[in-house]
Design a protein around this motif. Structure first.
Motif, mmCIF file in Angstrom:
data_model
loop_
_atom_site.group_PDB
_atom_site.id
_atom_site.type_symbol
_atom_site.label_atom_id
_atom_site.label_comp_id
_atom_site.label_asym_id
_atom_site.label_seq_id
_atom_site.Cartn_x
_atom_site.Cartn_y
_atom_site.Cartn_z
ATOM 1 N N PHE A 35 0.733 -1.017 0.095
ATOM 2 C CA PHE A 35 0.065 -0.354 0.325
ATOM 3 C C PHE A 35 0.941 1.815 0.055
ATOM 4 N N PRO A 36 1.736 1.251 -0.514
ATOM 5 C CA PRO A 36 2.569 2.805 -0.513
ATOM 6 C C PRO A 36 1.785 4.293 -1.038
ATOM 7 N N GLU A 37 0.809 4.167 -1.656
ATOM 8 C CA GLU A 37 -0.222 4.890 -1.542
ATOM 9 C C GLU A 37 -0.268 5.870 -0.729
ATOM 10 N N LEU A 38 -0.492 4.909 0.807
ATOM 11 C CA LEU A 38 -0.507 4.572 2.094
ATOM 12 C C LEU A 38 0.410 5.855 3.005
ATOM 13 N N GLY A 39 1.684 5.894 2.327
ATOM 14 C CA GLY A 39 2.666 6.215 2.844
ATOM 15 C C GLY A 39 2.340 7.818 2.922
ATOM 16 N N VAL A 40 2.102 8.371 2.058
ATOM 17 C CA VAL A 40 1.129 10.215 2.726
ATOM 18 C C VAL A 40 0.701 10.081 3.565
ATOM 19 N N ALA A 41 -0.427 9.590 3.826
ATOM 20 C CA ALA A 41 -1.127 8.719 5.396
ATOM 21 C C ALA A 41 -0.216 9.199 6.316
ATOM 22 N N TRP A 42 0.821 8.525 6.405
ATOM 23 C CA TRP A 42 0.843 7.683 7.618
ATOM 24 C C TRP A 42 2.463 9.342 7.993
ATOM 25 N N VAL A 43 2.736 9.578 7.381
ATOM 26 C CA VAL A 43 3.720 11.364 6.171
ATOM 27 C C VAL A 43 3.000 11.697 7.984
ATOM 28 N N ALA A 44 1.610 12.301 7.367
ATOM 29 C CA ALA A 44 0.754 13.231 7.937
ATOM 30 C C ALA A 44 -0.198 12.890 9.653
ATOM 31 N N PHE A 45 -0.315 11.590 9.877
ATOM 32 C CA PHE A 45 -0.712 11.214 11.412
ATOM 33 C C PHE A 45 0.731 11.064 12.064
ATOM 34 N N VAL A 46 1.584 10.530 11.554
ATOM 35 C CA VAL A 46 3.234 10.980 12.601
ATOM 36 C C VAL A 46 2.946 12.371 12.948
ATOM 37 N N VAL A 47 3.528 13.472 11.609
ATOM 38 C CA VAL A 47 3.356 14.979 11.884
ATOM 39 C C VAL A 47 2.873 15.384 12.412
ATOM 40 N N GLY A 48 1.693 15.096 12.697
ATOM 41 C CA GLY A 48 0.757 15.578 13.669
ATOM 42 C C GLY A 48 0.094 15.376 14.740
ATOM 43 N N THR A 49 0.541 13.429 14.825
ATOM 44 C CA THR A 49 0.638 13.260 16.936
ATOM 45 C C THR A 49 1.904 14.133 17.249
ATOM 46 N N HIS A 50 2.951 14.876 16.598
ATOM 47 C CA HIS A 50 4.236 15.203 16.994
ATOM 48 C C HIS A 50 4.724 16.352 17.737
ATOM 49 N N PHE A 51 2.445 17.502 16.987
ATOM 50 C CA PHE A 51 2.822 18.429 17.190
ATOM 51 C C PHE A 51 2.236 17.902 18.536
ATOM 52 N N THR A 83 -5.869 15.026 11.819
ATOM 53 C CA THR A 83 -6.852 14.107 11.487
ATOM 54 C C THR A 83 -7.011 13.870 9.787
ATOM 55 N N PHE A 84 -6.259 14.747 8.829
ATOM 56 C CA PHE A 84 -6.128 14.009 7.822
ATOM 57 C C PHE A 84 -5.363 12.872 7.117
ATOM 58 N N GLY A 85 -4.409 12.455 8.546
ATOM 59 C CA GLY A 85 -4.156 11.741 7.849
ATOM 60 C C GLY A 85 -4.510 10.082 8.311
ATOM 61 N N ILE A 86 -5.358 10.466 9.204
ATOM 62 C CA ILE A 86 -6.409 9.957 9.632
ATOM 63 C C ILE A 86 -6.971 9.263 8.190
ATOM 64 N N ALA A 87 -7.813 10.128 7.993
ATOM 65 C CA ALA A 87 -8.700 10.522 6.827
ATOM 66 C C ALA A 87 -8.454 9.416 5.354
ATOM 67 N N GLY A 88 -7.051 9.936 5.000
ATOM 68 C CA GLY A 88 -5.905 9.239 3.810
ATOM 69 C C GLY A 88 -6.554 7.538 3.983
ATOM 70 N N PHE A 89 -6.219 7.183 5.369
ATOM 71 C CA PHE A 89 -6.835 5.910 5.706
ATOM 72 C C PHE A 89 -7.942 5.351 5.557
ATOM 73 N N VAL A 90 -8.940 6.030 5.635
ATOM 74 C CA VAL A 90 -10.165 5.976 5.290
ATOM 75 C C VAL A 90 -10.568 5.329 4.046
ATOM 76 N N LEU A 91 -10.115 6.911 3.650
ATOM 77 C CA LEU A 91 -10.760 7.074 2.022
ATOM 78 C C LEU A 91 -10.186 5.276 1.203
ATOM 79 N N ARG A 92 -8.400 5.069 1.728
ATOM 80 C CA ARG A 92 -8.530 4.061 1.310
ATOM 81 C C ARG A 92 -9.018 2.876 1.302
ATOM 82 N N ALA A 93 -9.548 2.280 2.434
ATOM 83 C CA ALA A 93 -10.204 1.680 3.419
ATOM 84 C C ALA A 93 -11.573 1.404 2.466
#
Length: 206
Positions: free
Chosen positions: A123-139, A160-170
């Motif tokens: 699922f390489p397309e989910l890489g950006v969603a993971w990046v957004a999730f990690v960057v968001g939580t680090h704040f 939230t944008f990161g999680i939304a990416g996983f939801v969209l892919r699902a």
């Protein structure tokens, strides 16, 4: 019980505001430019122009802030001090201490390790969603270190944008993942980086 974080009214900008805004703005620009390639040119080009203008504004505001701080410091008497012998000017030195770099290290491991696992699962397309999730939580962690409540808001938005990416892919939607988790996260980073230079609100003492 944990002490709630509130932003204390400041007469001087928070230490690290300029470099922090430049980092957030740069990452925001990268997020927007890399993840907007699927958009039609009439949409992508204006979007890149707006993001570029925002980043330029962040750099110019940072330079102006540096100059203002330099003028303020030069106008202070060399022996100026607050009651108790503490200097009245802001302390000199990097605002990024050991705790900050620990968070950055954990973030880097989570980013690269997570992307490698996600890609290995197909699922390489989910890489950006993971990046957004990690960057968001680090704040959320940075909010505790710098005692800036607005980092909680930024963290919540980007996460939230990161999680939304996983939801969209699902749900079977692949192309919107980059737009939601990448472009929108980038715009959020640029907006908050610009907002750091907004005039401080006056707060009446209670």
């Amino acid at each position: 019980m944990a002490t709630p974080i509130t932003e204390t009214p400041r007469t001087t900008p928070a230490r690290g505001r300029e470099i922090g805004s430049q980092i957030a703005g740069t990452f925001g620009m990268v997020f927007v430019s890399i993840n907007s390639t699927t958009l039609a040119p009439p949409v992508r080009i204006p979007l890149l122009v707006v993001a570029g203008i925002a980043l330029l504004a962040i750099v110019l505001l940072s330079m102006r802030s540096y100059r203002q701080q330099a003028r303020t410091a030069s106008a202070l008497p060399t022996d100026a001090a607050q009651p108790g012998g503490q200097p009245s000017a802001q302390p000199v030195g990097s605002p990024f201490g050991r705790a900050y770099w620990l968070i950055v290290g954990i973030e880097a491991v989570a980013l690269f390790g997570g992307i490698r696992i996600i890609t290995g699962l197909g699922f390489p397309e989910l890489g950006v969603a993971w990046v957004a999730f990690v960057v968001g939580t680090h704040f959320f962690a940075l909010a505790r270190i710098f005692r800036l409540a607005r980092f909680h808001a930024l963290g919540a938005i980007v996460t939230t944008f990161g999680i939304a990416g996983f939801v969209l892919r699902a749900l079977g939607h692949v192309e919107p993942v980059a737009i939601v988790s990448g472009v929108l996260s980038g715009l959020a980073l640029l907006a908050f980086a610009l907002g750091a230079f907004a005039p401080a609100r006056s707060v009446s003492p209670r």
